[in-house]
Scaffold this motif. Sequence first.
Motif, PDB file in Angstrom:
ATOM      1  N   LEU A 126       0.823  -1.201   0.000  1.00 45.06           N
ATOM      2  CA  LEU A 126       0.000   0.000   0.000  1.00 45.06           C
ATOM      3  C   LEU A 126       0.862   1.257   0.000  1.00 45.06           C
ATOM      4  CD1 LEU A 126      -2.766   1.332   0.160  1.00 45.06           C
ATOM      5  CD2 LEU A 126      -2.710   1.054   2.639  1.00 45.06           C
ATOM      6  N   ASN A 127       1.970   1.227   0.740  1.00 48.43           N
ATOM      7  CA  ASN A 127       2.867   2.383   0.752  1.00 48.43           C
ATOM      8  C   ASN A 127       3.503   2.606  -0.621  1.00 48.43           C
ATOM      9  OD1 ASN A 127       2.446   2.942   3.486  1.00 48.43           O
ATOM     10  ND2 ASN A 127       3.994   1.443   4.115  1.00 48.43           N
ATOM     11  N   LYS A 128       3.782   1.526  -1.348  1.00 48.54           N
ATOM     12  CA  LYS A 128       4.340   1.680  -2.694  1.00 48.54           C
ATOM     13  C   LYS A 128       3.314   2.316  -3.632  1.00 48.54           C
ATOM     14  CE  LYS A 128       7.642  -2.127  -2.298  1.00 48.54           C
ATOM     15  NZ  LYS A 128       8.057  -3.463  -2.820  1.00 48.54           N
ATOM     16  N   ILE A 129       2.056   1.926  -3.469  1.00 51.37           N
ATOM     17  CA  ILE A 129       1.012   2.521  -4.301  1.00 51.37           C
ATOM     18  C   ILE A 129       0.879   4.010  -3.986  1.00 51.37           C
ATOM     19  CG2 ILE A 129      -1.468   2.535  -4.748  1.00 51.37           C
ATOM     20  CD1 ILE A 129      -1.459  -0.479  -4.329  1.00 51.37           C
ATOM     21  N   LEU A 130       0.893   4.347  -2.685  1.00 56.61           N
ATOM     22  CA  LEU A 130       0.792   5.758  -2.302  1.00 56.61           C
ATOM     23  C   LEU A 130       1.973   6.568  -2.825  1.00 56.61           C
ATOM     24  CD1 LEU A 130      -0.487   5.511   1.390  1.00 56.61           C
ATOM     25  CD2 LEU A 130      -1.728   6.388  -0.587  1.00 56.61           C
ATOM     26  N   GLN A 131       3.186   5.982  -2.750  1.00 55.21           N
ATOM     27  CA  GLN A 131       4.363   6.690  -3.238  1.00 55.21           C
ATOM     28  C   GLN A 131       4.290   6.915  -4.744  1.00 55.21           C
ATOM     29  OE1 GLN A 131       6.930   7.868  -1.226  1.00 55.21           O
ATOM     30  NE2 GLN A 131       7.583   8.905  -3.110  1.00 55.21           N
ATOM     31  N   GLN A 132       3.785   5.921  -5.469  1.00 56.33           N
ATOM     32  CA  GLN A 132       3.690   6.050  -6.920  1.00 56.33           C
ATOM     33  C   GLN A 132       2.624   7.070  -7.324  1.00 56.33           C
ATOM     34  OE1 GLN A 132       5.893   4.315  -8.496  1.00 56.33           O
ATOM     35  NE2 GLN A 132       5.359   4.531 -10.679  1.00 56.33           N
ATOM     36  N   ALA A 133       1.538   7.105  -6.560  1.00 61.69           N
ATOM     37  CA  ALA A 133       0.428   8.000  -6.925  1.00 61.69           C
ATOM     38  C   ALA A 133       0.558   9.383  -6.302  1.00 61.69           C
ATOM     39  CB  ALA A 133      -0.897   7.366  -6.495  1.00 61.69           C
ATOM     40  N   TRP A 134       1.538   9.597  -5.455  1.00 60.04           N
ATOM     41  CA  TRP A 134       1.635  10.860  -4.719  1.00 60.04           C
ATOM     42  C   TRP A 134       1.781  12.094  -5.616  1.00 60.04           C
ATOM     43  CZ3 TRP A 134      -0.043  11.453  -0.116  1.00 60.04           C
ATOM     44  CH2 TRP A 134       0.278  12.599   0.622  1.00 60.04           C
ATOM     45  N   PRO A 135       2.573  12.073  -6.675  1.00 61.23           N
ATOM     46  CA  PRO A 135       2.642  13.259  -7.544  1.00 61.23           C
ATOM     47  C   PRO A 135       1.293  13.619  -8.157  1.00 61.23           C
ATOM     48  CG  PRO A 135       4.491  11.797  -7.968  1.00 61.23           C
ATOM     49  CD  PRO A 135       3.538  11.042  -7.089  1.00 61.23           C
ATOM     50  N   PHE A 136       0.497  12.616  -8.469  1.00 56.78           N
ATOM     51  CA  PHE A 136      -0.811  12.885  -9.069  1.00 56.78           C
ATOM     52  C   PHE A 136      -1.810  13.398  -8.017  1.00 56.78           C
ATOM     53  CE2 PHE A 136       1.399   9.625 -11.474  1.00 56.78           C
ATOM     54  CZ  PHE A 136       1.376  10.158 -12.758  1.00 56.78           C
ATOM     55  N   VAL A 137      -1.619  12.933  -6.787  1.00 53.29           N
ATOM     56  CA  VAL A 137      -2.411  13.517  -5.700  1.00 53.29           C
ATOM     57  C   VAL A 137      -2.063  14.987  -5.540  1.00 53.29           C
ATOM     58  CG1 VAL A 137      -2.908  13.417  -3.224  1.00 53.29           C
ATOM     59  CG2 VAL A 137      -2.622  11.304  -4.514  1.00 53.29           C
ATOM     60  N   GLY A 138      -0.782  15.318  -5.681  1.00 51.47           N
ATOM     61  CA  GLY A 138      -0.360  16.710  -5.597  1.00 51.47           C
ATOM     62  C   GLY A 138      -0.944  17.555  -6.717  1.00 51.47           C
ATOM     63  N   ASN A 169       2.772  22.376  -3.607  1.00 54.30           N
ATOM     64  CA  ASN A 169       3.621  21.227  -3.910  1.00 54.30           C
ATOM     65  C   ASN A 169       3.588  20.277  -2.714  1.00 54.30           C
ATOM     66  OD1 ASN A 169       5.508  19.444  -4.881  1.00 54.30           O
ATOM     67  ND2 ASN A 169       7.278  20.752  -4.469  1.00 54.30           N
ATOM     68  N   LEU A 170       3.086  19.061  -2.944  1.00 54.56           N
ATOM     69  CA  LEU A 170       3.041  18.061  -1.874  1.00 54.56           C
ATOM     70  C   LEU A 170       4.395  17.433  -1.599  1.00 54.56           C
ATOM     71  CD1 LEU A 170      -0.305  16.071  -2.191  1.00 54.56           C
ATOM     72  CD2 LEU A 170       0.350  17.797  -0.542  1.00 54.56           C
ATOM     73  N   GLY A 171       5.368  17.683  -2.420  1.00 60.02           N
ATOM     74  CA  GLY A 171       6.694  17.138  -2.188  1.00 60.02           C
ATOM     75  C   GLY A 171       6.821  15.696  -2.623  1.00 60.02           C
ATOM     76  N   ASP A 172       7.951  15.117  -2.256  1.00 61.65           N
ATOM     77  CA  ASP A 172       8.253  13.742  -2.664  1.00 61.65           C
ATOM     78  C   ASP A 172       7.933  12.715  -1.587  1.00 61.65           C
ATOM     79  OD1 ASP A 172       9.228  14.775  -5.036  1.00 61.65           O
ATOM     80  OD2 ASP A 172      11.249  15.057  -4.198  1.00 61.65           O
ATOM     81  N   LYS A 173       7.726  13.164  -0.362  1.00 61.96           N
ATOM     82  CA  LYS A 173       7.491  12.233   0.745  1.00 61.96           C
ATOM     83  C   LYS A 173       5.995  11.933   0.852  1.00 61.96           C
ATOM     84  CE  LYS A 173      11.845  12.582   1.925  1.00 61.96           C
ATOM     85  NZ  LYS A 173      12.786  11.453   1.754  1.00 61.96           N
ATOM     86  N   ALA A 174       5.611  10.726   0.571  1.00 62.60           N
ATOM     87  CA  ALA A 174       4.202  10.343   0.625  1.00 62.60           C
ATOM     88  C   ALA A 174       3.829   9.897   2.031  1.00 62.60           C
ATOM     89  CB  ALA A 174       3.923   9.217  -0.373  1.00 62.60           C
ATOM     90  N   MET A 175       2.535   9.917   2.304  1.00 59.49           N
ATOM     91  CA  MET A 175       2.036   9.408   3.582  1.00 59.49           C
ATOM     92  C   MET A 175       2.266   7.909   3.645  1.00 59.49           C
ATOM     93  SD  MET A 175      -1.812   9.625   5.168  1.00 59.49           S
ATOM     94  CE  MET A 175      -1.705  11.395   5.351  1.00 59.49           C
ATOM     95  N   LYS A 176       2.623   7.432   4.860  1.00 58.68           N
ATOM     96  CA  LYS A 176       2.896   6.009   5.047  1.00 58.68           C
ATOM     97  C   LYS A 176       1.907   5.409   6.034  1.00 58.68           C
ATOM     98  CE  LYS A 176       7.728   5.229   3.876  1.00 58.68           C
ATOM     99  NZ  LYS A 176       8.994   4.573   4.321  1.00 58.68           N
TER     100      LYS A 176
END
Length: 1095
Positions: A126-138, A169-176
């Motif tokens: 799930l954390n990998k999915i969040l990290q991959q989708a984080w730029p699009f969430v931003g 800018n949400l940055g590069d660090k996604a929620m874990k």
Amino acid sequence: MPSTDSGPSMDRSLGATDSAVLGESQAPHPPGERAVSVLWSFGKCVATLLPVYLAGYFGFSICLVLFGLMVYMGWKHSRHEKVMRLKSAMYVLDNEREFTTAKVLRSKRDLPPWVNFPDVEKVEWLNKILQQAWPFVGQYLEKLMVDTIAPTIRASSIHLQTLSFTKVNLGDKAMKVVGVKAHTEHDKRQVLLDLYVSYAGDVEINVEIKKYFCKAGVKGIQLHGKLRVILEPLIGDIPLVGAITMFFIRRPKLDINWTGLTNLLDIPGLNAMSDTMIMDAIASHLVLPNRLTIPLVADLHVAQLRSPLPRGVVRIHLLEAEDLTAKDTVIKGLIDGKSDPYAVLRVGTQTFTSHHVDSNLNPQWREMFEVIVHEVPGQELEVEVFDKDPDQDDFLGRVKLDLDIVKKARVVDDWLKLKDVPSGRVHLRLEWLSLLPSAERLSEVIQRNQNLTSRTSDPPSAAILAVYLDRAQDLPMKKGNKDPSPMVQLSIQDTTRESRTCYGTNEPVWEDAFTFFIPDPRRQDIDIQVKDDDRAMSLGNLTIPLARLLDSPELTMDKWFQLENSGPASRIYINAVLRVLWLNEDVSPTTPESPRLTDSGFGLGQGGDTSQVAPGGLGGAPRPQPTQPQQTTPDPDFATEGVLRIHLVEASNLIAKDNFMGGMVKGKSDPYVKIRVAGITFRSHTIKENLNPIWNELFEVILTQLPGQEIQFELYDKDLDQDDFLGRFKLSLRDIITSQFTDTWYTLNDVKSGRVHLVLEWLPRVSDVVRLESILQFQSQQFYQNKAVPSAAVLFVYVERAHGLPLKKSGKEPKVGAEIILKSTSYRTKICDRSTSPRWDEAFQFLVRDPREEILSVKLSHSWGQALGSVSLPLREVLGTQGLVSDRWLSLEGVLPESQILLRATLKILDTQLATCHKAGGDQLGDVSGDAGEEGEQVIPRWDPAHLDLRHRPSFSAATEHGSGAAGQVKLSIGYCMEESRLVITVLSCRALAACSKDGADPYVSFILLPDKNRTTKRKTAIKKRDLNPEFNERFDFDFSLEESIQRRLDLSVKNSVSFMSRERELIGKLLLDLDQIDLRSGVTQWYDLVQETN
């Protein structure tokens, strides 16, 4: 085993990672960058020294510079800590496995919960999915803020028309999600997940208001907490889940790194305030009992998902504590003192605070609280104990308990050790109350609640009511055929809740839920008012007796209700659910003994208290008993209290508050009276739609004669939301005692019109039993709307000591308390330390209706649990004693033959002028005429409503009120100060002044000391607006000798402040007073009659 609810802590290793973060190698800078860095450092030094130079140049104090330096250093330190916390949290999240397996963090308590407990699982996928989708969430968030939120903010205020988001800018660090725990054992129709979320992001959001050259923003956020996600209801169709509900069980940890102008929020003092405000905003939507519900299918009861029925109710008995830490030490801790402990109890957002106990390390609280439990497992009870201090309260320890334990055990009665302090325990009794969908056991529950006693004012609840407010249809339109903006007010007794407002529609959909505690559903109603958002226009109302719910299947009504005083088709859909609170326990509640003593029955307690030796002593031989006194020795102030009888008769010419059409159509008021005296509040019943109400209610109160004591009367108009003010006035108890009996109209202050008719009597206390018969006969002929019966006597009870009480079953001495009961009134003494011969030395007072029939009871018990005997004293026996005083030892029943209690019972007959016997030719009271009876026949006046008509009242006729003689009174204090050689005149107040217009008067006092040719002694007070009973309290001094003062004459006028062109009367009343008639050496304070000036 540590609790799994604690969640993974991200800040355990923050300190360990600071050096790693700071020690990272940096590449060498080019020479150009180094030069710029040097110039920048030079500029900062100049900017730092510039305020010092300017302060010296302009001559400012060095304190301003030091204060600014302190603020800057505090801000700098706070900001540095935030930056380091954010960097450390990011480092830990990126290197979690390394820190988990490191030797320094290998202890069990420092491991994340997914390592220790197999039911908490990692979800790296799930954390990998969040990290991959984080730029699009931003990207989505940037579009939302720029295209939707910014225009809304600009339209909300003219000052924000130039607001814009310059960077999102949400940055590069996604929620874990560092751990997930699934609960599937509770309800098969739902999936319950606990997500341990952790976000330490490099988010950057900048906002600018160009009009004010203002820039602000956020650069970095930390958020850690346990998020509960509920997938319900599970359905047999795609998407298999009807809705997703999410919320934080407890407040998450939040840390924000501000930039720009919002840097000011990092100043010490403001940082905690700003974080708390933001956290409150989050809690109002996402922390229990608030939930965020996202429906996935249509036709769902979203309100029931957002606010479902509670899992249960926990009744908390906060009993006592022991061995607390002494915080109030002397000489910097060299001499141990005591503490003034109180407890704060929290369950989610529900917070309760006990009273504090002065100077006691083993306090007894005996308080009860009821809390709603929304989620188990998960919710915890947190108890914190503090020492009450004038400045900052000292911490005495805390304890936490998962309420799932209470649900499984039903009753938890235990001593819990306080954490984070050297010593201390708290005694709690926790009862899990189940929710029964049947009323079969309601009577049993109410009967059991009547036997519960605590020091809290709220009675135990017998049921809980959940109201789901869904929608309404066809509500009436506003004036001009405009759509209303409806909201709903729900009231049960004194509790009122409001729904949200649906703007611009006559078919609102609220989907709100409310919960009420119900002491007795058989006698209570729920009142529903549908109003426009201004609360002035009513769109309909509805009253539902809760007794209807008791006759409904499963105590539930889920249907449309027709609204009253509304449109012909106006209706509202409500789902009301009643649940009876049932404690699944067959035995009555008991209080376990305090384990503070050793098994041998002696020893030293903590906190400096010494326990007594057991009665058997070390060798088992009985201890010699000291000689017992034969009579009590009360304080000299015992039995000196008096009784004030307040007869609230009527009011007239009150203000109409229930107006219609914005005040164009005058309505009425629903008045009631609040009477406050000596910390006691009486309230009359409400009279509907009447500006000249007749209450005819009686109130009695036992008072100690203290200087400056006042009685406050306030009138209100009863409304569903906030009651409107109708006026107030105050009376001095000293004046009432002086006059003994007063039957007067009092003008209301702070309003345009209105007055109240009161009969006040300070009752003489006599020991003449002969007077009792006529007083009781007078009582039998009285009738009051509040069904009050005038008291015939007052009973004073002094409980001194007991002797020869039995031991407990364990062989230990009891902690004895005495409960004194007279009919429905009861008092409790303090609980003495362990002893079979306790001493209380406490006094109590009771109002007695008929001393010939009433019985005084005294019950002794160990900590209000195990009974230790009782005694009954019929007051008829006291009537037969000399002086109506019984002072002796009384044998206790139900215990040892030698068990006794020493108490004094003093009875005083309450005489009243209204019950005075009259001869045919004697003076008569009220409307009783001389021929009312034959000579020698007793005439006892009876309250007659006919005398309330002003035309029949000789004491307040129109001639008396507006005639040329009476103009009110003025209260003066006149005396000569020998030390200062000055004449002192103090204008205290006025009362019953004549009105000069429909708004009353704007009075002030003006006076001169005659003879005074040059008018050098003329003085006047301030003006009191619209007040016919003004209070001035203004002192005026005159440099006269005593002989010169005696020769003066006071010429005083009370005037109405009027404008130049006004036709209102200026002079209200005058007073001429020769000072040679006053003993100026001693001084005098009294009321003087004002006389109106005649042509």
